[in-house]
Design a protein around this motif. Structure first.
Motif: not given
Ligand SMILES: [Zn+2]
Length: 403
Positions: A27-29, A67-69, A240-242, A244-246, A283-287, A326-328
């Motif tokens: 679940p990205d972000g 980052d996600s990559a 979830v990432d997208k 949270n980025h927004d 992969d990471h937390e976002t926002g 961005w991510h944390t």
């Molecule tokens: Zn992201």
């Protein structure tokens, strides 16, 4: 002798072999606060609640915030790299991914996402390029991979050469949920021009002809399960990432609920197919999402309250605050059906899954990518399949030529 046999049978399977079927769900972000928000919105426990058992550190090779990559590369290939790198190390050397390892072992392989299929996370499992921006190259390498299944968005990257190449490689291209239901064999499903339509955007509007994540996962299990060697399946809940980025809590939270429903379905499937490992890890937390008891509430938290009629954003519960777009660098949860599988860093994940520390998720054919170089793959029957900018395919049976 009988006692020894009983002892052997009772020992954990991890001592003997890697699991037949491997399912990695991302679940990205998704941070811990996103879980809380999703549980509030649902008004009931999540499927994830019952199977979280650890924490994973997410940093990349060149940044404490990945980052996600770079995250996907670490999770798929067992090595941390620079932000933006897809399946290559800090020297741009291609790294074998868990998906490629599985394919070489004869397992069927599927990649499922709600992002473009060329996104950083699916890319990290299926391609090797120095920059995540090389979407056309990532798609070309995915077609070259021979993997059985790719489902997601990203149709706008598809050009006529890609289509011809797909046919040569034996893929059927499907673009609608209806077509996906009927499809068999090696599949490329591209259901949206870019990322797939968000769950929150589907509410109260005419139905799209895009499958939900749960439907894609179900189809993947159905198609991959018959391989006698087992399968590897990566399922990404990308948005979830997208959201949270927004800093858009409704977007992120409805995506997490859709991911969680997919987790429930996958765990139920795995419980009926015993030699199946399911590992679930963001992969990471976002926002930098936090849930406060003082008024930081933004317009979008209010929108979620309006959309749900309950739960998230209700003043008596908490107020919502994002600290970044961005991510944390905070740790993420580790979940699944095999608590013996205990990576504590993102780059430990493939080793923990196969239960070995020596498997070479390392350099592939000792090649270093060179900017501007063009590579050809010559197949066993002498056919030159494709040219490709500053990138390389992984095809153990083929020979490599550089122009
Ligand atoms: Zn992201």
């Amino acid at each position: 002798m009988k006692a020894l046999l009983i002892l052997l049978v009772a020992l954990p399977w991890t001592l003997f072999a890697t699991p037949k079927n491997i399912i990695v769900m991302i679940p990205d972000g998704t941070g811990h606060a996103s879980l809380t928000a999703a549980r509030q919105l649902k008004g009931a426990p999540l499927a994830l609640d019952g199977c979280i058992y650890g924490l994973v550190e997410t940093r990349s090779a060149d940044n404490s915030v990945t980052d996600s990559a770079a995250a996907a590369t670490a999770m798929a290939c067992g090595k941390r790299t620079y932000n933006g790198a897809v399946g290559v190390d800090i020297n741009r050397v291609p790294l074998r991914s868990l998906a490629e390892w599985a394919h070489e072992k004869g397992k069927a392989v599927g990649i499922v996402t709600t992002d473009a299929i060329t996104g950083a996370t699916p890319g990290g499992f299926s391609a090797h390029v120095p920059s995540r921006k090389n979407a056309a190259d990532i798609l070309e390498q995915q077609i070259a991979s021979g993997f059985e299944l790719f489902l997601g968005g990203g149709a706008k990257t598809l050009n006529d050469e890609h289509k011809t190449f797909m046919q040569q490689q034996g893929y059927t291209l499907v673009t609608t949920a209806d077509a996906l239901k009927q499809a068999r064999g090696k599949l490329f499903g591209l259901f949206a021009p870019g990322i797939m339509t968000a769950e929150v955007a589907r509410k109260g509007t005419p139905a799209t002809n895009e499958p939900h994540l749960e439907e894609m996962a179900e189809k993947a299990l159905d198609l991959l399960k018959d391989d006698p060697d087992g399968f590897f399946l990566m399922i990404e809940g990308a948005q979830v990432d997208k959201g949270n980025h927004d800093n858009d809590l409704p977007w992120a939270t409805y995506e997490l609920l859709a991911f969680d429903a997919t987790v429930a379905r996958v765990l139920a499937w795995a419980s009926k197919h015993p030699d199946t490992l399911v590992l679930i890890v963001p992969d990471h937390e976002t926002g930098g999402l936090t849930l406060l008891n003082e008024p930081h509430e933004g317009a979008r938290a209010k929108a979620l309250r309006a959309a749900s009629g309950k739960g998230v954003g209700k003043p008596s519960d908490y107020f919502v605050h994002y600290s970044t777009t961005w991510h944390t660098g905070v740790d993420v949860f580790l979940a699944g059906n095999t608590p013996d599988c205990r990576p504590t860093r993102n780059c430990d994940i493939p080793y923990s899954i196969i239960g070995e520390t020596t498997e070479p998720f390392q350099e592939i054919q000792g090649k270093t990518l060179q900017e501007g170089a063009v590579y050809y793959l010559e197949t066993a029957d002498g056919q030159r399949l494709r040219a490709n900018r500053d990138a390389i395919y992984i095809q153990p049976t083929g020979k490599w030529y550089r122009r």
